[in-house]
Write an enzyme that holds these catalytic residues in place. Structure first.
Site, PDB file in Angstrom:
ATOM      1  N   ARG A  99       0.912  -7.683  34.205  1.00 26.94           N
ATOM      2  CA  ARG A  99       1.636  -8.029  33.287  1.00 26.94           C
ATOM      3  C   ARG A  99       1.841  -6.566  32.467  1.00 26.94           C
ATOM      4  O   ARG A  99       2.939  -7.315  31.708  1.00 26.94           O
ATOM      5  CB  ARG A  99       0.458  -8.196  32.228  1.00 26.94           C
ATOM      6  CG  ARG A  99       0.412  -8.166  30.206  1.00 26.94           C
ATOM      7  CD  ARG A  99      -0.919  -9.005  29.642  1.00 26.94           C
ATOM      8  NE  ARG A  99      -2.177  -8.565  30.057  1.00 26.94           N
ATOM      9  CZ  ARG A  99      -2.839  -7.974  30.658  1.00 26.94           C
ATOM     10  NH1 ARG A  99      -2.848  -6.811  29.614  1.00 26.94           N
ATOM     11  NH2 ARG A  99      -4.191  -8.182  30.875  1.00 26.94           N
ATOM     12  N   TYR A 125      18.232 -20.888  13.635  1.00 28.50           N
ATOM     13  CA  TYR A 125      17.099 -21.462  14.689  1.00 28.50           C
ATOM     14  C   TYR A 125      15.572 -22.298  14.261  1.00 28.50           C
ATOM     15  O   TYR A 125      15.197 -21.349  13.759  1.00 28.50           O
ATOM     16  CB  TYR A 125      16.977 -20.728  15.957  1.00 28.50           C
ATOM     17  CG  TYR A 125      16.008 -21.544  16.433  1.00 28.50           C
ATOM     18  CD1 TYR A 125      16.528 -22.555  18.146  1.00 28.50           C
ATOM     19  CD2 TYR A 125      14.905 -20.731  17.483  1.00 28.50           C
ATOM     20  CE1 TYR A 125      15.938 -23.454  19.154  1.00 28.50           C
ATOM     21  CE2 TYR A 125      14.421 -21.588  18.680  1.00 28.50           C
ATOM     22  CZ  TYR A 125      14.881 -22.649  19.263  1.00 28.50           C
ATOM     23  OH  TYR A 125      14.542 -23.381  20.085  1.00 28.50           O
ATOM     24  N   ASP A 133      20.162 -11.824  17.155  1.00 25.51           N
ATOM     25  CA  ASP A 133      19.779 -13.553  17.750  1.00 25.51           C
ATOM     26  C   ASP A 133      20.781 -13.467  18.523  1.00 25.51           C
ATOM     27  O   ASP A 133      21.893 -14.008  18.113  1.00 25.51           O
ATOM     28  CB  ASP A 133      18.601 -14.623  17.111  1.00 25.51           C
ATOM     29  CG  ASP A 133      18.733 -15.460  17.902  1.00 25.51           C
ATOM     30  OD1 ASP A 133      19.295 -15.605  18.951  1.00 25.51           O
ATOM     31  OD2 ASP A 133      17.898 -16.401  17.787  1.00 25.51           O
ATOM     32  N   LYS A 150      19.216 -19.335  27.151  1.00 25.68           N
ATOM     33  CA  LYS A 150      20.315 -20.495  27.319  1.00 25.68           C
ATOM     34  C   LYS A 150      21.488 -19.896  27.926  1.00 25.68           C
ATOM     35  O   LYS A 150      20.858 -20.325  29.460  1.00 25.68           O
ATOM     36  CB  LYS A 150      20.761 -20.494  25.741  1.00 25.68           C
ATOM     37  CG  LYS A 150      19.626 -20.533  24.991  1.00 25.68           C
ATOM     38  CD  LYS A 150      18.648 -21.954  25.243  1.00 25.68           C
ATOM     39  CE  LYS A 150      17.767 -22.136  24.295  1.00 25.68           C
ATOM     40  NZ  LYS A 150      17.405 -22.047  22.747  1.00 25.68           N
TER      41      LYS A 150
HETATM   42  C1  LIG Z   1      16.278 -21.244  21.931  1.00 21.07           C
HETATM   43  C2  LIG Z   1      16.441 -20.624  20.661  1.00 21.07           C
HETATM   44  C3  LIG Z   1      15.349 -19.623  20.860  1.00 21.07           C
HETATM   45  C4  LIG Z   1      14.560 -19.765  20.934  1.00 21.07           C
HETATM   46  O1  LIG Z   1      13.891 -19.722  22.283  1.00 21.07           O
HETATM   47  P1  LIG Z   1      13.447 -20.446  23.727  1.00 21.07           P
HETATM   48  O2  LIG Z   1      13.547 -20.175  24.463  1.00 21.07           O
HETATM   49  O3  LIG Z   1      13.167 -21.781  23.884  1.00 21.07           O
HETATM   50  O4  LIG Z   1      11.526 -19.797  23.211  1.00 21.07           O
HETATM   51  C5  LIG Z   1      16.077 -18.576  19.833  1.00 21.07           C
HETATM   52  N1  LIG Z   1      17.158 -18.652  19.028  1.00 21.07           N
HETATM   53  C6  LIG Z   1      18.220 -19.498  20.059  1.00 21.07           C
HETATM   54  C7  LIG Z   1      19.045 -18.855  18.708  1.00 21.07           C
HETATM   55  C8  LIG Z   1      18.052 -20.053  20.735  1.00 21.07           C
HETATM   56  O5  LIG Z   1      19.231 -21.275  20.585  1.00 21.07           O
END
Ligand SMILES: *Cc1c(COP(=O)(O)O)cnc(C)c1O
Length: 381
Positions: free
Chosen positions: A46, A98, A170, A195
């Protein structure tokens, strides 16, 4: 070192025991120690895992940051940042966030006494009126989902300078190839690794990158205490995915531009939301803080008809109707009924999220095939 070279090499060294050029998948939960107070830097998985460590170094290098920490999802990474706060602290963030981040802030963390101000951050002057001595975090996202709004990162950083406020960005939509928030003065970069970094629609993961050692220690403590860590197999898949990040991004940007231009000139299309257009409200800022404009865009149909939008999404053959983004394959998505269905209609329409709004995540296929697919599908609606 330039970006593409880092994408291939950063964080990855031949395995010391065999010389294996690819980082092995250290599928283990614990590590055998010589004596109670002596180990090789690994005690329990962990806390740390060699495959994960390689990936953390790789992602940190891509963001020009000193430290990287990976989490089991993007939301896991965001969760760790909010856990830096105490009850009574306040956060300034965007009203165009988001959906999952909005849900977490509102429905998980408000009840712990943390206050969130959701404001229009495309105008930095909106920050000042909600700023006060309880403000501890500025949470930015740019470009935004699905309307591709742009927030001026450097201007936001400037506004809160010297006030002991952490700025987190983000950076999921841009990826480290297009935008590096730490270089613009931010303290933390967050990624949904799911992504563009992973890039192959086969992993859920998140990451944080930072330069400040104390911030790194605090976030590592939360990572290990709360335990939202990714496994070694997923870490390996992302290490592999990152090796082509620069090549994929080049193609995402190339295809994105072609499709944005095609849609803009199509008689059945209403508005096209893409930061590369000179008439995008914050085009100049996008141009300043991003290397190119990416592979995400949204558009509406001229007569804003929900049935026609639905029909279009059923008629496309190469685009897959699915949530998520940033993978090699092109996806089509209907925010009003999918990702943003939980927002009341008046609310979403007010923000431009109309019934016929369609979001595309442009993949790395050949552009001729993507254009032909949109052409045939638009011809049927
Ligand atoms: C998909 C996404 C998230 C969340 O990420 P996960 O890997 O699905 O938990 C946060 N911010 C943005 C802009 C996203 O596209």
């Amino acid at each position: 070192m330039k970006f593409g070279t880092k994408a291939v090499h950063a964080g990855v060294e031949p395995d010391p025991s065999t010389g294996a050029i690819m980082t092995p998948i250290y599928q283990t939960s614990t590590y055998v120690q010589e004596s109670p107070a002596k180990h090789k830097g690994y005690a329990y998985a962990r806390g740390a895992n060699p495959t994960r460590n390689s990936l953390q170094k790789s992602i940190a290098a891509l963001e020009n940051g000193k430290f990287g920490i990976c989490f089991s999802s993007g939301m896991g990474a965001t969760d760790a940042v909010i856990k830096l706060l105490n009850p009574g602290d306040e956060v300034i963030t965007s009203n165009d966030l988001y959906g999952g981040s909005y849900r977490m802030f509102k429905r998980v963390f408000e009840k712990y006494g943390i206050k969130f101000h959701f404001i229009d951050l495309t105008k930095t002057s909106n920050i000042e009126p909600v700023l006060n001595n309880k403000t501890k975090l500025l949470w930015l996202e740019t470009p935004t989902n699905p309307l591709m709004n742009i927030v001026d990162i450097a201007a936001c950083v400037d506004l809160v300078k010297g006030k002991n406020i952490t700025v987190a960005v983000d950076n999921t939509f841009a990826s480290p190839y297009l935008q590096n928030p730490l270089a613009l003065g931010a303290d933390i970069v967050m990624h949904s690794v799911t992504k563009y970094l992973g890039g192959h629609s086969d992993v859920i993961m998140g990451a944080l990158v930072m330069n400040d050692e104390k911030l790194y220690q605090d976030l590592s403590f939360i990572m290990n205490s709360c335990g939202a860590v990714p496994g070694p197999q997923d870490s390996f898949l992302v290490l592999r995915g990152i090796k082509t990040l620069h090549l994929r991004m080049e193609r995402h940007c190339f295809n994105g531009r072609k499709i944005a231009e095609y849609l803009k000139s199509h008689p059945k299309v209403g508005r096209v939301y893409w930061p590369g257009f000179a008439d995008h409200p914050n085009h100049a800022i996008a141009k300043k803080q991003m290397k190119d404009f990416g592979g995400m865009l949204s558009f509406t149909l001229k007569d804003d008809n929900m049935e026609k939008a639905t029909l279009l999404m059923e008629r496309v053959e190469l685009f897959s109707l699915a949530e998520s983004l940033g993978g090699v394959e092109s996806l089509i998505n209907h925010p009003a009924s999918m990702t943003h269905a939980s927002i009341p209609k008046e609310e979403r329409v007010k923000n431009g999220l109309v019934d016929s709004l369609i979001r595309l995540s442009i993949g790395v296929e050949d552009i001729e095939d993507l254009l032909q697919d949109l052409e045939q599908a638009l011809g049927k609606v």
